[in-house]
Design a protein around this motif. Sequence first.
Motif, PDB file in Angstrom:
ATOM      1  N   CYS A  41      -7.579  40.017  -4.582  1.00  0.00           N
ATOM      2  CA  CYS A  41      -6.315  40.232  -3.881  1.00  0.00           C
ATOM      3  C   CYS A  41      -5.826  41.622  -4.224  1.00  0.00           C
ATOM      4  O   CYS A  41      -5.857  42.016  -5.392  1.00  0.00           O
ATOM      5  CB  CYS A  41      -5.268  39.195  -4.265  1.00  0.00           C
ATOM      6  N   ALA A  68      -4.368  39.255  -9.286  1.00  0.00           N
ATOM      7  CA  ALA A  68      -5.243  38.098  -9.106  1.00  0.00           C
ATOM      8  C   ALA A  68      -6.597  38.563  -8.572  1.00  0.00           C
ATOM      9  O   ALA A  68      -6.673  39.587  -7.903  1.00  0.00           O
ATOM     10  CB  ALA A  68      -4.614  37.100  -8.135  1.00  0.00           C
ATOM     11  N   ARG A  89      -5.039  37.142  -1.277  1.00  0.00           N
ATOM     12  CA  ARG A  89      -5.054  35.778  -1.801  1.00  0.00           C
ATOM     13  C   ARG A  89      -6.451  35.151  -1.792  1.00  0.00           C
ATOM     14  O   ARG A  89      -6.642  34.025  -1.373  1.00  0.00           O
ATOM     15  CB  ARG A  89      -4.052  34.918  -1.020  1.00  0.00           C
ATOM     16  N   CYS A 119      -1.072  33.362  -5.272  1.00  0.00           N
ATOM     17  CA  CYS A 119      -1.984  34.013  -6.215  1.00  0.00           C
ATOM     18  C   CYS A 119      -1.680  33.586  -7.644  1.00  0.00           C
ATOM     19  O   CYS A 119      -2.588  33.388  -8.445  1.00  0.00           O
ATOM     20  CB  CYS A 119      -1.902  35.529  -6.073  1.00  0.00           C
ATOM     21  N   CYS A 155      -1.227  43.255  -6.723  1.00  0.00           N
ATOM     22  CA  CYS A 155      -1.550  41.927  -7.251  1.00  0.00           C
ATOM     23  C   CYS A 155      -2.738  41.989  -8.215  1.00  0.00           C
ATOM     24  O   CYS A 155      -3.752  42.626  -7.925  1.00  0.00           O
ATOM     25  CB  CYS A 155      -1.861  40.986  -6.100  1.00  0.00           C
ATOM     26  N   SER A 193       2.229  36.881  -4.805  1.00  0.00           N
ATOM     27  CA  SER A 193       2.772  35.660  -4.220  1.00  0.00           C
ATOM     28  C   SER A 193       2.603  34.509  -5.200  1.00  0.00           C
ATOM     29  O   SER A 193       1.802  34.590  -6.135  1.00  0.00           O
ATOM     30  CB  SER A 193       1.991  35.323  -2.944  1.00  0.00           C
TER      31      SER A 193
HETATM   32 ZN   LIG Z   1      -2.253  38.302  -4.523  1.00  0.00          ZN
END
Ligand SMILES: [Zn+2]
Length: 178
Positions: A144, A141, A18, A164, A139, A161
Motif C-alpha cells: 500500500c 502497510a 490496501r 490497512c 501508508c 486507512s
Molecule cells: Zn494503506
Amino acid sequence: MVAIAVDLVNALTPGEARGRPYEPPQGAELTEAVAQALGDRWARRVTAREAGELAQVAVALRGVFEASGRGDVDAAAHLVNGLLAETDARPHLDRHDGEPWHLHYHGTGGTLAGDYAASCATGLAVVLGGELHDRLGVCTAPHCDRVYVDTSRNGTRRFCSTACQNRVKTAAFRARNA
Ligand SMILES: [Zn+2]
C-alpha cells in the motif's frame, strides 16, 4: 485543502492500495473520481481535460507526501516551494456567489487544476511550516502506498486507512500464533 490533496493523490496516482495494485480510473470514471475528491461544493462538472490536468497535479503532490514520509522534510519543503512558484499561489480575499469573504490561494491562471494545485500546495506549506510538519506520510502497510495526513492528537498514525491497520494487525496476530 490538505484533505483534498490526500484525496487527489490517493484517487489519481498509480501504485498500490490496501494490498492490491492500483490504477487510477480512466475516462468518465476519472472525472467522477476528481469531482468526488474535490467535494460536494464542486457542483460544476469537471471536464476530461481538467481531470487529466489534476491527475498530473496529484503526481506532483504525491512527491511531497513521499519525501515527508521518509523523513526528508527538506526535500518536501523544496517541492512545495516549487509548486507554490509554479502555480503562482498567493492569498487573497474573495467574495462571490453570495458567500462571505473567504481566502483563496490561487494565482491568475484561472484553470481548475491550477487553482487546486495552488491551494493544495499552500495547504501543504502551512503543514510543513508548522508544528505538525511531520504529519504527512505514506501508508506503511505491505502493498500500500496511499498517503495520509495524521490529524491524531499524539501523531502516531502509520496507515492510510483502518483497512490497512486491520490488515497489519491480523498479520501480526497470525504470526504470533503460527
Ligand atoms: Zn494503506
